[in-house]
Design a protein around this motif. Structure first.
Motif, PDB file in Angstrom:
ATOM      1  N   ILE A 142       0.846  -1.187   0.000  1.00  0.00           N
ATOM      2  CA  ILE A 142       0.000   0.000   0.000  1.00  0.00           C
ATOM      3  C   ILE A 142       0.886   1.244   0.000  1.00  0.00           C
ATOM      4  N   PRO A 143       0.677   2.171  -0.919  1.00  0.00           N
ATOM      5  CA  PRO A 143       1.539   3.362  -0.971  1.00  0.00           C
ATOM      6  C   PRO A 143       1.343   4.241   0.252  1.00  0.00           C
ATOM      7  N   THR A 144       2.379   4.921   0.638  1.00  0.00           N
ATOM      8  CA  THR A 144       2.313   5.856   1.752  1.00  0.00           C
ATOM      9  C   THR A 144       2.532   7.293   1.303  1.00  0.00           C
ATOM     10  N   SER A 145       2.829   7.494   0.026  1.00  0.00           N
ATOM     11  CA  SER A 145       3.040   8.840  -0.493  1.00  0.00           C
ATOM     12  C   SER A 145       1.727   9.616  -0.493  1.00  0.00           C
ATOM     13  N   ALA A 146       1.792  10.866  -0.069  1.00  0.00           N
ATOM     14  CA  ALA A 146       0.595  11.706  -0.068  1.00  0.00           C
ATOM     15  C   ALA A 146       0.071  11.927  -1.482  1.00  0.00           C
ATOM     16  N   VAL A 147       0.971  12.014  -2.439  1.00  0.00           N
ATOM     17  CA  VAL A 147       0.555  12.213  -3.830  1.00  0.00           C
ATOM     18  C   VAL A 147      -0.184  10.986  -4.348  1.00  0.00           C
ATOM     19  N   ALA A 148       0.354   9.787  -4.086  1.00  0.00           N
ATOM     20  CA  ALA A 148      -0.283   8.560  -4.558  1.00  0.00           C
ATOM     21  C   ALA A 148      -1.637   8.360  -3.883  1.00  0.00           C
ATOM     22  N   LEU A 149      -1.709   8.586  -2.580  1.00  0.00           N
ATOM     23  CA  LEU A 149      -2.970   8.410  -1.869  1.00  0.00           C
ATOM     24  C   LEU A 149      -3.993   9.454  -2.296  1.00  0.00           C
ATOM     25  N   GLY A 150      -3.546  10.677  -2.527  1.00  0.00           N
ATOM     26  CA  GLY A 150      -4.470  11.699  -3.014  1.00  0.00           C
ATOM     27  C   GLY A 150      -4.997  11.380  -4.400  1.00  0.00           C
ATOM     28  N   ASP A 211     -16.084  17.428 -16.369  1.00  0.00           N
ATOM     29  CA  ASP A 211     -15.549  16.724 -15.210  1.00  0.00           C
ATOM     30  C   ASP A 211     -14.038  16.916 -15.103  1.00  0.00           C
ATOM     31  N   LEU A 212     -13.357  17.001 -16.249  1.00  0.00           N
ATOM     32  CA  LEU A 212     -11.916  17.235 -16.224  1.00  0.00           C
ATOM     33  C   LEU A 212     -11.601  18.618 -15.663  1.00  0.00           C
ATOM     34  N   VAL A 213     -12.422  19.603 -15.990  1.00  0.00           N
ATOM     35  CA  VAL A 213     -12.241  20.941 -15.428  1.00  0.00           C
ATOM     36  C   VAL A 213     -12.388  20.896 -13.908  1.00  0.00           C
ATOM     37  N   ALA A 214     -13.425  20.198 -13.437  1.00  0.00           N
ATOM     38  CA  ALA A 214     -13.622  20.068 -11.992  1.00  0.00           C
ATOM     39  C   ALA A 214     -12.462  19.322 -11.341  1.00  0.00           C
ATOM     40  N   LEU A 215     -11.955  18.304 -12.036  1.00  0.00           N
ATOM     41  CA  LEU A 215     -10.832  17.536 -11.500  1.00  0.00           C
ATOM     42  C   LEU A 215      -9.587  18.407 -11.364  1.00  0.00           C
ATOM     43  N   SER A 216      -9.364  19.288 -12.325  1.00  0.00           N
ATOM     44  CA  SER A 216      -8.182  20.154 -12.259  1.00  0.00           C
ATOM     45  C   SER A 216      -8.226  21.048 -11.029  1.00  0.00           C
ATOM     46  N   LYS A 217      -9.416  21.465 -10.606  1.00  0.00           N
ATOM     47  CA  LYS A 217      -9.534  22.284  -9.400  1.00  0.00           C
ATOM     48  C   LYS A 217      -9.436  21.420  -8.140  1.00  0.00           C
ATOM     49  N   ASP A 218     -10.123  20.288  -8.143  1.00  0.00           N
ATOM     50  CA  ASP A 218     -10.124  19.440  -6.953  1.00  0.00           C
ATOM     51  C   ASP A 218      -8.775  18.783  -6.696  1.00  0.00           C
ATOM     52  N   SER A 219      -7.897  18.775  -7.691  1.00  0.00           N
ATOM     53  CA  SER A 219      -6.564  18.228  -7.447  1.00  0.00           C
ATOM     54  C   SER A 219      -5.827  19.025  -6.376  1.00  0.00           C
ATOM     55  N   GLY A 220      -6.256  20.256  -6.144  1.00  0.00           N
ATOM     56  CA  GLY A 220      -5.643  21.057  -5.092  1.00  0.00           C
ATOM     57  C   GLY A 220      -5.964  20.571  -3.695  1.00  0.00           C
ATOM     58  N   LEU A 221      -6.968  19.702  -3.557  1.00  0.00           N
ATOM     59  CA  LEU A 221      -7.333  19.193  -2.235  1.00  0.00           C
ATOM     60  C   LEU A 221      -6.337  18.186  -1.694  1.00  0.00           C
ATOM     61  N   ILE A 222      -5.453  17.662  -2.543  1.00  0.00           N
ATOM     62  CA  ILE A 222      -4.464  16.716  -2.038  1.00  0.00           C
ATOM     63  C   ILE A 222      -3.506  17.393  -1.069  1.00  0.00           C
ATOM     64  N   SER A 223      -3.571  18.712  -0.989  1.00  0.00           N
ATOM     65  CA  SER A 223      -2.703  19.431  -0.058  1.00  0.00           C
ATOM     66  C   SER A 223      -3.028  19.092   1.390  1.00  0.00           C
ATOM     67  N   ILE A 224      -4.259  18.645   1.673  1.00  0.00           N
ATOM     68  CA  ILE A 224      -4.607  18.327   3.059  1.00  0.00           C
ATOM     69  C   ILE A 224      -3.878  17.083   3.547  1.00  0.00           C
ATOM     70  N   LEU A 225      -3.315  16.295   2.610  1.00  0.00           N
ATOM     71  CA  LEU A 225      -2.539  15.121   2.990  1.00  0.00           C
ATOM     72  C   LEU A 225      -1.055  15.433   3.119  1.00  0.00           C
ATOM     73  N   GLY A 226      -0.672  16.667   2.825  1.00  0.00           N
ATOM     74  CA  GLY A 226       0.725  17.061   2.961  1.00  0.00           C
ATOM     75  C   GLY A 226       1.488  17.191   1.669  1.00  0.00           C
ATOM     76  N   ALA A 227       0.857  16.918   0.531  1.00  0.00           N
ATOM     77  CA  ALA A 227       1.535  17.060  -0.755  1.00  0.00           C
ATOM     78  C   ALA A 227       1.814  18.541  -1.025  1.00  0.00           C
ATOM     79  N   ILE A 228       3.007  18.833  -1.519  1.00  0.00           N
ATOM     80  CA  ILE A 228       3.381  20.227  -1.792  1.00  0.00           C
ATOM     81  C   ILE A 228       2.898  20.594  -3.196  1.00  0.00           C
TER      82      ILE A 228
END
Length: 288
Positions: A142-150, A211-228
């Motif tokens: 199981i990956p532990t990277s914040a980017v992979a989990l996000g 949906d791709l437009v929405a995904l491009s914005k929601d990709s910013g939510l991975i920051s809550i897992l610590g991804a820079i």
């Protein structure tokens, strides 16, 4: 001898041109007036000097821009990888939900349950559950990277939405086309592959791009897992300068990323005749 428009036709063309010029002039004037009123109302407010210093500091924007741009590059990569995986998973879910016969009931039930659950869960909650729950299992592989989990959380959530888009496209293809394919000797799987899916995919391209437009914005939510990413980089720069301008810079970069894709989606929707005809997607009946 070349065709020459009549005098009446020339008058009509001149009238249309004058009306077009008048409409353009009125649009420009009204837009400028509205912007001027909005800017005047903003800059004349009592707290504007403090807001300008806190959110629109040009020096802070210049110094924080490289870090935020580097973070945005991570968002773009996450969006690209997620988009490919989402299409694959969503297509499998859509096909599973269109299977007929009692023997496929468990597959349909699992696909339906998946779609219902992940369409009902907020994305930020899925990010928290996946980002902190999966590593807690301590399972090997199981990956532990914040980017992979996000990325995994984005795929899980968006696959449920895109699966319904694909299913609507599949069910919009009239059953008579499947019957015609079967009468020519094609199997049900061949009819789906060569007749139904090509039409379904063409019909749902505009909503998929939305949906791709929405995904491009929601990709910013991975920051809550610590991804820079861009959002986290803006947060770091904000703490560094004690100024909120980096958040504005991140917002401008996201807007610059999504607007071209949004305009392309609108153009494609108009060319394909999808605008104003969304209700026909699910109106063709189920695949039999």
């Amino acid at each position: 001898m070349s065709w020459v428009p009549s005098e009446r036709q020339q008058e009509r063309d001149a009238y249309r041109r004058s009306r077009a010029h008048r409409s353009t002039a009125l649009a420009v004037v009204s837009t400028v007036a509205l912007v001027a009123v909005a800017v005047l109302a903003l800059t004349s407010s009592p707290g504007w000097p403090r807001v300008r210093a806190s959110f629109f500091d040009w020096q802070v924007a210049q110094e924080s821009f490289p870090a935020i741009l580097q973070g945005l590059w991570l968002n773009i990569r996450v969006m690209a990888v997620s988009a490919v995986l989402i299409v694959i998973v969503a297509m499998g879910l859509a096909l599973a939900r269109t299977l007929r016969g009692p023997v496929f009931f468990p597959v349909r039930a699992l696909a339906t349950g998946y779609v219902d659950v992940f369409r009902g869960l907020p994305l930020i909650l899925v990010l928290l559950l996946v980002g902190f729950g999966l590593p807690g299992l301590r399972l090997q592989g199981i990956p532990t990277s914040a980017v992979a989990l996000g990325t995994l959380a984005l795929v899980l959530t968006y696959s449920a939405y895109v699966a319904e888009v694909f299913r609507a496209g599949i069910e919009s293809v009239h059953p008579s086309q499947v019957a015609a394919a079967r009468s020519l000797g094609l199997t049900r799987a061949q009819a789906m592959r060569h007749v139904v899916l090509p039409q379904a995919v063409r019909r749902v391209v505009p909503p998929l791009l939305n949906d791709l437009v929405a995904l491009s914005k929601d990709s910013g939510l991975i920051s809550i897992l610590g991804a820079i990413d861009a959002v986290r980089a803006a947060q770091i720069e904000t703490a560094r300068y004690a100024n909120f301008t980096p958040y504005v810079v991140a917002g401008v970069l996201f807007v610059a990323l999504t607007i071209p894709l949004t305009r392309f989606t609108d153009v494609l929707a108009r060319r394909s005749g999808w605008v104003g005809a969304q209700s026909t997607l699910a109106g063709g009946g189920a695949l039999r």
